[in-house]
Design a protein around this motif. Sequence first.
Motif, PDB file in Angstrom:
ATOM      1  N   THR A  24       0.840  -1.192   0.000  1.00 23.00           N
ATOM      2  CA  THR A  24       0.000   0.000   0.000  1.00 23.00           C
ATOM      3  C   THR A  24       0.880   1.249   0.000  1.00 23.00           C
ATOM      4  O   THR A  24       1.802   1.354   0.817  1.00 23.00           O
ATOM      5  CB  THR A  24      -0.915   0.015   1.239  1.00 23.00           C
ATOM      6  OG1 THR A  24      -1.709  -1.179   1.229  1.00 23.00           O
ATOM      7  CG2 THR A  24      -1.821   1.229   1.240  1.00 23.00           C
ATOM      8  N   ARG A  62     -11.161   1.033  -0.776  1.00 21.88           N
ATOM      9  CA  ARG A  62     -11.049   0.839  -2.229  1.00 21.88           C
ATOM     10  C   ARG A  62     -12.314   1.272  -2.971  1.00 21.88           C
ATOM     11  O   ARG A  62     -12.265   1.548  -4.150  1.00 21.88           O
ATOM     12  CB  ARG A  62     -10.784  -0.635  -2.550  1.00 21.88           C
ATOM     13  CG  ARG A  62      -9.544  -1.170  -1.894  1.00 21.88           C
ATOM     14  CD  ARG A  62      -8.341  -0.852  -2.714  1.00 21.88           C
ATOM     15  NE  ARG A  62      -7.180  -1.509  -2.119  1.00 21.88           N
ATOM     16  CZ  ARG A  62      -5.984  -1.002  -2.126  1.00 21.88           C
ATOM     17  NH1 ARG A  62      -5.756   0.143  -2.686  1.00 21.88           N
ATOM     18  NH2 ARG A  62      -4.983  -1.640  -1.562  1.00 21.88           N
ATOM     19  N   ALA A  70     -12.528   6.932 -11.972  1.00 24.72           N
ATOM     20  CA  ALA A  70     -11.878   5.664 -11.635  1.00 24.72           C
ATOM     21  C   ALA A  70     -10.475   5.956 -11.110  1.00 24.72           C
ATOM     22  O   ALA A  70      -9.812   6.876 -11.591  1.00 24.72           O
ATOM     23  CB  ALA A  70     -11.806   4.765 -12.857  1.00 24.72           C
ATOM     24  N   PRO A  71     -10.022   5.208 -10.117  1.00 24.39           N
ATOM     25  CA  PRO A  71      -8.672   5.442  -9.615  1.00 24.39           C
ATOM     26  C   PRO A  71      -7.644   5.086 -10.685  1.00 24.39           C
ATOM     27  O   PRO A  71      -7.854   4.181 -11.496  1.00 24.39           O
ATOM     28  CB  PRO A  71      -8.559   4.499  -8.413  1.00 24.39           C
ATOM     29  CG  PRO A  71      -9.630   3.477  -8.608  1.00 24.39           C
ATOM     30  CD  PRO A  71     -10.694   4.135  -9.421  1.00 24.39           C
ATOM     31  N   ALA A  72      -6.538   5.822 -10.675  1.00 26.49           N
ATOM     32  CA  ALA A  72      -5.473   5.562 -11.640  1.00 26.49           C
ATOM     33  C   ALA A  72      -4.884   4.182 -11.379  1.00 26.49           C
ATOM     34  O   ALA A  72      -4.567   3.848 -10.248  1.00 26.49           O
ATOM     35  CB  ALA A  72      -4.397   6.630 -11.530  1.00 26.49           C
ATOM     36  N   ARG A  73      -4.772   3.402 -12.431  1.00 25.90           N
ATOM     37  CA  ARG A  73      -4.234   2.057 -12.293  1.00 25.90           C
ATOM     38  C   ARG A  73      -2.944   1.969 -13.077  1.00 25.90           C
ATOM     39  O   ARG A  73      -2.799   2.568 -14.130  1.00 25.90           O
ATOM     40  CB  ARG A  73      -5.218   1.017 -12.831  1.00 25.90           C
ATOM     41  CG  ARG A  73      -6.498   0.990 -12.030  1.00 25.90           C
ATOM     42  CD  ARG A  73      -7.401  -0.122 -12.481  1.00 25.90           C
ATOM     43  NE  ARG A  73      -6.756  -1.392 -12.187  1.00 25.90           N
ATOM     44  CZ  ARG A  73      -7.032  -2.501 -12.831  1.00 25.90           C
ATOM     45  NH1 ARG A  73      -7.896  -2.513 -13.795  1.00 25.90           N
ATOM     46  NH2 ARG A  73      -6.413  -3.635 -12.522  1.00 25.90           N
ATOM     47  N   TRP A  74      -2.041   1.180 -12.571  1.00 30.00           N
ATOM     48  CA  TRP A  74      -0.781   0.960 -13.254  1.00 30.00           C
ATOM     49  C   TRP A  74      -1.030   0.069 -14.457  1.00 30.00           C
ATOM     50  O   TRP A  74      -1.758  -0.914 -14.392  1.00 30.00           O
ATOM     51  CB  TRP A  74       0.216   0.308 -12.305  1.00 30.00           C
ATOM     52  CG  TRP A  74       1.544   0.107 -12.909  1.00 30.00           C
ATOM     53  CD1 TRP A  74       2.539   1.022 -13.016  1.00 30.00           C
ATOM     54  CD2 TRP A  74       2.042  -1.087 -13.512  1.00 30.00           C
ATOM     55  NE1 TRP A  74       3.621   0.484 -13.642  1.00 30.00           N
ATOM     56  CE2 TRP A  74       3.349  -0.815 -13.966  1.00 30.00           C
ATOM     57  CE3 TRP A  74       1.524  -2.344 -13.727  1.00 30.00           C
ATOM     58  CZ2 TRP A  74       4.122  -1.756 -14.602  1.00 30.00           C
ATOM     59  CZ3 TRP A  74       2.292  -3.282 -14.371  1.00 30.00           C
ATOM     60  CH2 TRP A  74       3.578  -2.978 -14.793  1.00 30.00           C
ATOM     61  N   VAL A  75      -0.426   0.419 -15.574  1.00 33.77           N
ATOM     62  CA  VAL A  75      -0.578  -0.355 -16.796  1.00 33.77           C
ATOM     63  C   VAL A  75       0.802  -0.801 -17.239  1.00 33.77           C
ATOM     64  O   VAL A  75       1.744  -0.010 -17.261  1.00 33.77           O
ATOM     65  CB  VAL A  75      -1.235   0.498 -17.907  1.00 33.77           C
ATOM     66  CG1 VAL A  75      -1.367  -0.281 -19.193  1.00 33.77           C
ATOM     67  CG2 VAL A  75      -2.595   1.003 -17.454  1.00 33.77           C
TER      68      VAL A  75
END
Length: 125
Positions: A24, A62, A70-75
């Motif tokens: 986290t 969450r 939408a929360p930023a997500r790692w790509v």
Amino acid sequence: MLRYLPFLLVLALWIYAFIDCLNTPEEEVRGLPKLAWVFVILLFGEVLIGPVAWLVAGRPRRARAAGGPAPARWVAPDDNPEFLKSLKDDGAKTDEQLLKDWEADLRRREEELKRRETGEDPKDG
């Protein structure tokens, strides 16, 4: 065999809480600093107080509000079209120039080696 089940469940919860806390981001941790949560989980893990406290009070929420962003997500880079496009734009030009420079340097070295083998002095011209 069933007598080990409670121990395994406690161990699984302890490991889950510990890894979840470590993964986290610091700015999302609630209540205490992240390092303090790690110590709470480690010290009070066998009596379930630490992992349960982390899951209830320290873990970030969450759920997002309906309609919210939408929360930023790692790509992954190979799934990110912007990253792949930047490779094509920047990389192709620099790679071609680098290859040309290497080829020119190789030709120059080959010519120099031929001159040495034939006994010509490059200073004589």
